[in-house]
Design a protein around this motif. Structure first.
Motif, short mmCIF file in Angstrom:
data_model
loop_
_atom_site.label_atom_id
_atom_site.label_comp_id
_atom_site.label_asym_id
_atom_site.label_seq_id
_atom_site.Cartn_x
_atom_site.Cartn_y
_atom_site.Cartn_z
N UNK A 225 13.47 -13.11 -15.45
CA UNK A 225 13.54 -13.02 -16.91
C UNK A 225 12.24 -13.43 -17.59
N UNK A 226 11.36 -14.14 -16.87
CA UNK A 226 10.09 -14.59 -17.46
C UNK A 226 9.06 -13.47 -17.33
N UNK A 227 9.18 -12.45 -18.16
CA UNK A 227 8.32 -11.27 -18.04
C UNK A 227 6.90 -11.52 -18.53
N UNK A 228 6.69 -12.53 -19.38
CA UNK A 228 5.36 -12.76 -19.94
C UNK A 228 4.35 -13.19 -18.88
N UNK A 229 4.82 -13.85 -17.82
CA UNK A 229 3.90 -14.33 -16.78
C UNK A 229 3.87 -13.41 -15.56
N UNK A 230 4.59 -12.31 -15.60
CA UNK A 230 4.67 -11.42 -14.45
C UNK A 230 3.37 -10.63 -14.29
N UNK A 231 2.82 -10.56 -13.07
CA UNK A 231 1.60 -9.76 -12.87
C UNK A 231 1.89 -8.28 -13.15
N UNK A 232 0.91 -7.54 -13.63
CA UNK A 232 1.15 -6.11 -13.90
C UNK A 232 1.39 -5.33 -12.61
N UNK A 233 2.27 -4.36 -12.70
CA UNK A 233 2.56 -3.51 -11.55
C UNK A 233 1.42 -2.53 -11.32
N UNK A 234 1.25 -2.11 -10.07
CA UNK A 234 0.24 -1.12 -9.69
C UNK A 234 0.95 0.05 -9.01
N UNK A 235 1.45 1.02 -9.81
CA UNK A 235 2.24 2.11 -9.22
C UNK A 235 1.48 2.91 -8.17
N UNK A 236 0.17 3.08 -8.36
CA UNK A 236 -0.62 3.85 -7.40
C UNK A 236 -1.84 3.03 -6.97
N UNK A 237 -1.64 2.06 -6.10
CA UNK A 237 -2.78 1.23 -5.67
C UNK A 237 -3.78 2.05 -4.87
N UNK A 238 -5.04 1.86 -5.20
CA UNK A 238 -6.10 2.58 -4.49
C UNK A 238 -6.69 1.77 -3.34
N UNK A 239 -6.42 0.49 -3.31
CA UNK A 239 -6.99 -0.37 -2.27
C UNK A 239 -6.26 -0.13 -0.95
N UNK A 240 -6.95 -0.47 0.13
CA UNK A 240 -6.37 -0.33 1.46
C UNK A 240 -5.28 -1.37 1.68
N UNK A 241 -4.48 -1.15 2.72
CA UNK A 241 -3.41 -2.07 3.04
C UNK A 241 -3.98 -3.44 3.40
N UNK A 242 -3.31 -4.54 3.02
CA UNK A 242 -3.85 -5.87 3.32
C UNK A 242 -4.11 -6.09 4.80
N UNK A 243 -3.28 -5.49 5.66
CA UNK A 243 -3.46 -5.70 7.09
C UNK A 243 -4.81 -5.20 7.57
N UNK A 244 -5.37 -4.21 6.87
CA UNK A 244 -6.64 -3.63 7.26
C UNK A 244 -7.82 -4.24 6.50
N UNK A 245 -7.56 -5.13 5.59
CA UNK A 245 -8.64 -5.73 4.81
C UNK A 245 -9.46 -6.67 5.68
#
Length: 438
Positions: A225-245
């Motif tokens: 319910x605390x939407x003001x502190x929620x990070x913004x969503x990234x519907x189409x992330x361009x970055x690589x998968x974290x496992x490959x970072x």
């Protein structure tokens, strides 16, 4: 109007004067400077921080309750610890597979849109487990029901993602936030099993699971319910998968080894206490280790770290390895359970700084827009390590001795030191002159 001069021993009185239509009072007495707020008070004064922290704390407490509640409930009604252990192990394996995908959906569509339905589905799995146990359903239904709880979102990772969003650019504040979250983890895993055991034994076997489900759903609803502190969503992330970072795979290996420390320590301590005729005291002894880690995490967060996290991490792991030798020495030289409890308290003080520094590096190295996924991968590594450590510790206890079992956490911590040292070894390697072949 001239200001009156106070006497040498009399405090200066407020100045009173009259304007055309008002009485004006001016107080020239010296003010005592206020004590500056501490790092945790400043942290929780961030707008919206207390609200989402309260909800997350309620949702995180069941993380230390549900597995213990399931074991007590199944073993108490079916009379088989082997079945109870197999069911919880299946749920752990399912969580390791499903959690990264859930976290990826959280990054793409937002915490509230994904965490709430995922939690409700997991709650249905827990309720189905209670129903199957209560009605005497076949054993395979227990495995299916508990596997459904794997959709439970990583509440600690979502909280850390919010801190990273709110404190972006403030390295010291983010260090305090990570320490606070680690101490919260330790507190929940210290209080959760105690609360679960109390509910299951004082009320009825299913009470721990039912209370855990209510707390989980309530906490997630308050948190989402605390939407003001929620990070913004990234519907189409361009970055690589974290496992490959770059830099992430060594950290995951280290999480796997650190998880083995936790898993082995739990099994070996229970076996050691049982061998001394004090099995019921094993929970209190393990709680001391968590208490030491919680206190060290809070202290570590209040201090301003010196040097980069890459340099601090090997020292933290080395300290953890050294302190883990204390329980081994206490068990092998004295066999005293009270002395073992004190050494576990000391050993726990090195685990929180290690985890805080590890999670800080995971945050920094995870590509932008995929932080929940990166944090969940680290938690998945810990869960896998806990399973491996439990198996290794159990095998050593059964085939060698409970005392020798304390060598497994030491070996796992030493293994965690290898990936922690690799970045420093690469930096210290001299550059190869141009034109010279390897």
């Amino acid at each position: 109007m001239p200001r009156p001069t106070p006497g040498p021993s009399r405090p200066q009185a407020p100045l009173l004067t009259v304007t055309a239509d008002a009485l004006v009072a001016a107080d020239f007495r010296p003010r005592t400077p206020r004590r500056p707020p501490g790092p945790y008070r400043r942290l929780l004064s961030v707008p919206g921080a207390r609200a989402f922290t309260a909800g997350n704390l309620i949702a995180r407490l069941p993380m230390g309750m549900l597995s213990v509640s399931a074991v007590v409930m199944i073993a108490g009604t079916r009379g088989s610890y082997a079945l109870a252990g197999a069911v919880t192990a299946t749920g752990l394996a399912a969580t390791a597979l499903v959690a990264p995908w859930t976290a990826r959906l959280v990054d793409r569509h937002g915490q509230a849109r994904v965490a709430v339905p995922a939690t409700l589905f997991a709650a249905l799995g827990s309720l189905a487990l209670v129903l199957c146990v209560r009605t005497g359903a076949p054993d395979w239904t227990l495995f299916a029901a508990y596997a459904a709880t794997a959709t439970t979102p990583n509440t600690g990772g979502m909280a850390r993602a919010r801190w990273a969003h709110l404190l972006r650019g403030d390295v010291d504040a983010l260090h305090t936030a990570n320490s606070f979250e680690q101490a919260t983890d330790e507190l929940c895993y210290m209080l959760g099993p105690v609360l679960a055991a109390f509910l299951c034994t004082a009320l009825f076997p299913e009470a721990g699971t039912l209370v855990g489900v209510v707390l989980l759903v309530t906490g997630i609803l308050l948190f989402a319910a605390q939407r003001a502190t929620e990070p913004p969503a990234r519907p189409r992330p361009t970055a690589k998968a974290p496992f490959r970072a770059p830099g992430i795979p060594p950290l995951l290996v280290m999480c796997l080894a650190t998880g083995a420390v936790f898993g082995a320590m739990e099994v070996v301590t229970i076996a050691f206490a049982d061998a001394r005729g004090h099995r019921s005291a094993a929970g209190a002894v393990l709680a001391l280790q968590a208490a030491g880690s919680c206190a060290a995490g809070l202290l570590y967060g209040a201090l301003k770290p010196s040097g980069p996290a890459e340099v601090r991490l090997p020292w933290c792991v080395a300290a953890m390895t050294a302190l883990l030798t204390l329980p081994l020495l206490a068990a092998s030289l004295t066999g005293s359970l009270p002395l073992l409890a004190l050494t576990l308290l000391a050993a726990g003080m090195a685990t929180a700084p290690t985890m805080v520094t590890t999670m800080t590096l995971v945050q920094r190295r995870t590509p932008e827009g995929r932080l929940n996924e990166g944090m969940t991968l680290a938690v998945t590594g810990l869960l896998g390590g806990i399973a491996c450590g439990s198996a290794a510790g159990g095998w050593t206890v059964e085939h060698v001795s409970p005392t020798a079992g304390y060598g497994v956490p030491v070996a796992a911590a030493a293994l965690a030191l290898v990936p922690a040292l690799l970045p420093l070894l690469r930096r210290s390697r001299p550059a190869r002159p141009a034109g010279v072949r390897a």
